[in-house]
Design a protein around this motif. Sequence first.
Motif, PDB file in Angstrom:
ATOM      1  N   ALA A 102       0.853  -1.195   0.000  1.00 35.18           N
ATOM      2  CA  ALA A 102       0.000   0.000   0.000  1.00 35.18           C
ATOM      3  C   ALA A 102       0.886   1.241   0.000  1.00 35.18           C
ATOM      4  CB  ALA A 102      -0.914   0.000   1.209  1.00 35.18           C
ATOM      5  N   VAL A 103       0.386   2.305  -0.624  1.00 29.75           N
ATOM      6  CA  VAL A 103       1.112   3.570  -0.647  1.00 29.75           C
ATOM      7  C   VAL A 103       0.095   4.708  -0.524  1.00 29.75           C
ATOM      8  CG1 VAL A 103       1.104   3.793  -3.168  1.00 29.75           C
ATOM      9  CG2 VAL A 103       2.927   4.880  -1.825  1.00 29.75           C
ATOM     10  N   LEU A 104       0.470   5.742   0.196  1.00 32.53           N
ATOM     11  CA  LEU A 104      -0.404   6.895   0.382  1.00 32.53           C
ATOM     12  C   LEU A 104      -0.187   7.903  -0.742  1.00 32.53           C
ATOM     13  CD1 LEU A 104      -2.435   8.484   2.130  1.00 32.53           C
ATOM     14  CD2 LEU A 104      -0.450   9.509   3.275  1.00 32.53           C
ATOM     15  N   LEU A 105      -1.270   8.282  -1.389  1.00 29.14           N
ATOM     16  CA  LEU A 105      -1.246   9.410  -2.313  1.00 29.14           C
ATOM     17  C   LEU A 105      -1.556  10.623  -1.441  1.00 29.14           C
ATOM     18  CD1 LEU A 105      -3.296   7.865  -5.262  1.00 29.14           C
ATOM     19  CD2 LEU A 105      -0.812   7.874  -4.929  1.00 29.14           C
ATOM     20  N   PRO A 106      -0.553  11.461  -1.154  1.00 34.51           N
ATOM     21  CA  PRO A 106      -0.733  12.522  -0.158  1.00 34.51           C
ATOM     22  C   PRO A 106      -1.734  13.587  -0.583  1.00 34.51           C
ATOM     23  CG  PRO A 106       1.364  12.771  -1.272  1.00 34.51           C
ATOM     24  CD  PRO A 106       0.762  11.495  -1.776  1.00 34.51           C
ATOM     25  N   GLU A 107      -2.087  14.443   0.353  1.00 33.05           N
ATOM     26  CA  GLU A 107      -2.986  15.568   0.066  1.00 33.05           C
ATOM     27  C   GLU A 107      -2.373  16.407  -1.045  1.00 33.05           C
ATOM     28  OE1 GLU A 107      -5.998  15.885   1.130  1.00 33.05           O
ATOM     29  OE2 GLU A 107      -5.839  14.219   2.521  1.00 33.05           O
ATOM     30  N   PRO A 108      -3.171  16.916  -1.917  1.00 36.10           N
ATOM     31  CA  PRO A 108      -4.615  17.051  -1.864  1.00 36.10           C
ATOM     32  C   PRO A 108      -5.384  15.838  -2.378  1.00 36.10           C
ATOM     33  CG  PRO A 108      -3.796  18.189  -3.783  1.00 36.10           C
ATOM     34  CD  PRO A 108      -2.598  17.642  -3.073  1.00 36.10           C
ATOM     35  N   VAL A 109      -4.686  14.738  -2.707  1.00 37.97           N
ATOM     36  CA  VAL A 109      -5.379  13.542  -3.185  1.00 37.97           C
ATOM     37  C   VAL A 109      -5.960  12.774  -2.004  1.00 37.97           C
ATOM     38  CG1 VAL A 109      -5.168  11.404  -4.517  1.00 37.97           C
ATOM     39  CG2 VAL A 109      -3.879  13.439  -5.216  1.00 37.97           C
ATOM     40  N   GLY A 110      -5.122  12.417  -1.039  1.00 38.05           N
ATOM     41  CA  GLY A 110      -5.586  11.791   0.197  1.00 38.05           C
ATOM     42  C   GLY A 110      -6.197  10.408   0.033  1.00 38.05           C
ATOM     43  N   ILE A 111      -5.541   9.532  -0.728  1.00 30.94           N
ATOM     44  CA  ILE A 111      -6.043   8.180  -0.951  1.00 30.94           C
ATOM     45  C   ILE A 111      -4.934   7.186  -0.632  1.00 30.94           C
ATOM     46  CG2 ILE A 111      -6.838   6.525  -2.695  1.00 30.94           C
ATOM     47  CD1 ILE A 111      -7.993   8.903  -4.269  1.00 30.94           C
ATOM     48  N   GLU A 112      -5.285   6.127   0.090  1.00 35.70           N
ATOM     49  CA  GLU A 112      -4.336   5.034   0.262  1.00 35.70           C
ATOM     50  C   GLU A 112      -4.596   4.031  -0.857  1.00 35.70           C
ATOM     51  OE1 GLU A 112      -2.682   3.497   4.045  1.00 35.70           O
ATOM     52  OE2 GLU A 112      -3.783   1.679   3.468  1.00 35.70           O
ATOM     53  N   LEU A 113      -3.547   3.694  -1.572  1.00 39.50           N
ATOM     54  CA  LEU A 113      -3.653   2.856  -2.762  1.00 39.50           C
ATOM     55  C   LEU A 113      -3.053   1.485  -2.484  1.00 39.50           C
ATOM     56  CD1 LEU A 113      -4.537   3.252  -5.747  1.00 39.50           C
ATOM     57  CD2 LEU A 113      -2.175   3.917  -6.225  1.00 39.50           C
ATOM     58  N   ASP A 114      -3.881   0.445  -2.581  1.00 38.79           N
ATOM     59  CA  ASP A 114      -3.407  -0.936  -2.474  1.00 38.79           C
ATOM     60  C   ASP A 114      -2.958  -1.351  -3.870  1.00 38.79           C
ATOM     61  OD1 ASP A 114      -2.941  -3.629  -2.187  1.00 38.79           O
ATOM     62  OD2 ASP A 114      -5.023  -4.155  -1.763  1.00 38.79           O
ATOM     63  N   THR A 115      -1.673  -1.587  -4.056  1.00 35.47           N
ATOM     64  CA  THR A 115      -1.131  -1.835  -5.389  1.00 35.47           C
ATOM     65  C   THR A 115      -1.151  -3.308  -5.807  1.00 35.47           C
ATOM     66  OG1 THR A 115       1.156  -2.063  -4.630  1.00 35.47           O
ATOM     67  CG2 THR A 115       0.370   0.172  -5.113  1.00 35.47           C
ATOM     68  N   GLU A 116      -1.709  -4.183  -4.991  1.00 33.65           N
ATOM     69  CA  GLU A 116      -1.749  -5.616  -5.302  1.00 33.65           C
ATOM     70  C   GLU A 116      -2.332  -5.924  -6.687  1.00 33.65           C
ATOM     71  OE1 GLU A 116      -1.030  -9.625  -4.777  1.00 33.65           O
ATOM     72  OE2 GLU A 116      -0.445  -8.058  -3.370  1.00 33.65           O
ATOM     73  N   PRO A 117      -3.451  -5.304  -7.095  1.00 42.27           N
ATOM     74  CA  PRO A 117      -4.033  -5.627  -8.414  1.00 42.27           C
ATOM     75  C   PRO A 117      -3.101  -5.371  -9.590  1.00 42.27           C
ATOM     76  CG  PRO A 117      -5.634  -4.468  -7.073  1.00 42.27           C
ATOM     77  CD  PRO A 117      -4.329  -4.394  -6.344  1.00 42.27           C
ATOM     78  N   LEU A 118      -2.131  -4.485  -9.430  1.00 42.26           N
ATOM     79  CA  LEU A 118      -1.232  -4.159 -10.532  1.00 42.26           C
ATOM     80  C   LEU A 118      -0.435  -5.361 -11.010  1.00 42.26           C
ATOM     81  CD1 LEU A 118       0.042  -0.682  -9.290  1.00 42.26           C
ATOM     82  CD2 LEU A 118      -1.562  -1.134 -11.161  1.00 42.26           C
ATOM     83  N   LYS A 119      -0.252  -6.340 -10.136  1.00 39.40           N
ATOM     84  CA  LYS A 119       0.479  -7.558 -10.507  1.00 39.40           C
ATOM     85  C   LYS A 119      -0.199  -8.284 -11.657  1.00 39.40           C
ATOM     86  CE  LYS A 119       2.341  -8.507  -5.913  1.00 39.40           C
ATOM     87  NZ  LYS A 119       2.315  -9.468  -4.784  1.00 39.40           N
ATOM     88  N   ASP A 120      -1.525  -8.148 -11.767  1.00 39.86           N
ATOM     89  CA  ASP A 120      -2.280  -8.829 -12.813  1.00 39.86           C
ATOM     90  C   ASP A 120      -2.226  -8.125 -14.162  1.00 39.86           C
ATOM     91  OD1 ASP A 120      -3.101 -10.773 -10.991  1.00 39.86           O
ATOM     92  OD2 ASP A 120      -4.946  -9.687 -10.488  1.00 39.86           O
ATOM     93  N   TRP A 121      -1.756  -6.877 -14.183  1.00 44.59           N
ATOM     94  CA  TRP A 121      -1.795  -6.083 -15.416  1.00 44.59           C
ATOM     95  C   TRP A 121      -0.402  -5.664 -15.901  1.00 44.59           C
ATOM     96  CZ3 TRP A 121      -5.404  -3.257 -11.800  1.00 44.59           C
ATOM     97  CH2 TRP A 121      -6.615  -3.938 -11.715  1.00 44.59           C
TER      98      TRP A 121
END
Length: 193
Positions: A172-191
């Motif tokens: 997981a990685v945090l997209l800092p403010e002003p985005v403010g989303i924690e991104l789980d990158t696990e699905p990227l392995k499939d693409w």
Amino acid sequence: MSVVEENALTQDVFEDLARHAVRADEALRLEFVNGKMGVKAVPDGDHGRIIAWLTQICMQADPSRWLFGEQGLRIESYRKGNARPDASLAPLDAFVGQREWADPSDVLMVVEVTSYDEDTDRRDRVEKPRAYAETRIPVYLLIDRGTCEVKVHSEPDGVRYERVVTVPYGKAVLLPEPVGIELDTEPLKDWTR
């Protein structure tokens, strides 16, 4: 990718050329970054799926924003460049009334997904981070299919991004403010091939 040195090409000439190129071949995507004209690779199916996945996440986090695909942006204050990020996160009405090359002042984040071409290293990993930082776009998200990593660039100082966080796919990685989303990158392995 063909490159034209900055002495031979002005922004006005580039924009006129880009308008005509789009009419001639819808698959041709031109940019003018770091004083050089380049042609972006046409995205593949996995690339499109990554952008769709990220769009869903951004919409769930805040439905008043949209992840705009391929919106042309005016970048780089001193070189007067033009980039066409794979996606730009901005308020829904950010580009209303603007033309092909929009003012990036409302853009919260730009996204690039690497292609499997020879210019990816220079373009997505070197030139674009600098250009987006010069433009003071708060977050640059690079989904690097070549290294299977996600790089989050933030805190632009007008020259470079002062903070870069790199994580391998699966973390997981945090997209800092002003985005403010924690991104789980696990699905990227499939693409990523």
